[in-house]
Design a protein around this motif. Structure first.
Motif, mmCIF file in Angstrom:
data_model
loop_
_atom_site.group_PDB
_atom_site.id
_atom_site.type_symbol
_atom_site.label_atom_id
_atom_site.label_comp_id
_atom_site.label_asym_id
_atom_site.label_seq_id
_atom_site.Cartn_x
_atom_site.Cartn_y
_atom_site.Cartn_z
ATOM 1 N N GLY A 156 47.882 51.595 47.631
ATOM 2 C CA GLY A 156 47.164 52.219 48.740
ATOM 3 C C GLY A 156 46.581 51.199 49.694
ATOM 4 N N LEU A 202 48.262 52.158 41.761
ATOM 5 C CA LEU A 202 48.060 53.076 42.888
ATOM 6 C C LEU A 202 46.995 52.571 43.862
ATOM 7 N N ILE A 203 45.931 51.995 43.356
ATOM 8 C CA ILE A 203 44.890 51.465 44.239
ATOM 9 C C ILE A 203 45.423 50.281 45.039
ATOM 10 N N VAL A 262 46.464 53.142 53.293
ATOM 11 C CA VAL A 262 46.070 54.539 53.135
ATOM 12 C C VAL A 262 44.589 54.689 53.458
ATOM 13 N N SER A 263 44.257 55.746 54.194
ATOM 14 C CA SER A 263 42.865 55.999 54.528
ATOM 15 C C SER A 263 42.062 56.238 53.251
ATOM 16 N N ASN A 264 40.943 55.572 53.119
ATOM 17 C CA ASN A 264 40.128 55.668 51.913
ATOM 18 C C ASN A 264 38.706 56.056 52.285
ATOM 19 N N ARG A 265 38.585 57.063 53.077
ATOM 20 C CA ARG A 265 37.267 57.497 53.523
ATOM 21 C C ARG A 265 36.416 57.926 52.332
ATOM 22 N N GLY A 272 40.843 59.617 43.445
ATOM 23 C CA GLY A 272 42.021 60.373 43.038
ATOM 24 C C GLY A 272 42.948 59.546 42.172
ATOM 25 N N ALA A 273 43.131 58.282 42.548
ATOM 26 C CA ALA A 273 43.998 57.403 41.763
ATOM 27 C C ALA A 273 43.416 57.170 40.374
ATOM 28 N N ALA A 330 37.773 58.421 48.535
ATOM 29 C CA ALA A 330 38.507 59.579 48.024
ATOM 30 C C ALA A 330 39.851 59.182 47.415
ATOM 31 N N TYR A 331 40.571 58.296 48.067
ATOM 32 C CA TYR A 331 41.875 57.880 47.537
ATOM 33 C C TYR A 331 41.708 57.169 46.193
ATOM 34 N N ASP A 332 40.760 56.251 46.113
ATOM 35 C CA ASP A 332 40.539 55.515 44.872
ATOM 36 C C ASP A 332 40.087 56.435 43.741
#
Length: 74
Positions: free
Chosen positions: A30, A26-27, A35-38, A45-46, A41-43
């Motif tokens: 992304g 997923l990382i 994918v926006s990773n402000r 969540g993953a 947050a995305y990392d």
């Protein structure tokens, strides 16, 4: 007793492999898709939401295979 220990060990190994594998895919996905990773947050969540879910799925699928594995002591 031996099959229970093999099943538990297989479930644990499957959980760890599933968690790490799901989070890594997923990382990477992304990053490729932009994918926006402000603030990470995305990392996060993953790694801490979808990683454990993948680990649980992999652990459940690992139990029967570990119980049927030929043992080295026989």
């Amino acid at each position: 007793m031996r099959s229970v220990l093999l099943g538990a060990g297989g479930a644990f190994a499957g959980f760890v492999a599933g968690w790490v594998g799901t989070a890594a895919v997923l990382i990477a996905l992304g990053g490729i898709l932009g994918v926006s990773n402000r603030e990470g947050a995305y990392d996060m969540g993953a790694a801490f939401v979808f990683g454990p879910l993948g680990g649980i799925a992999r652990a459940v699928l690992s139990i029967p295979g570990a119980r049927r594995a030929p043992s080295a002591g026989r």
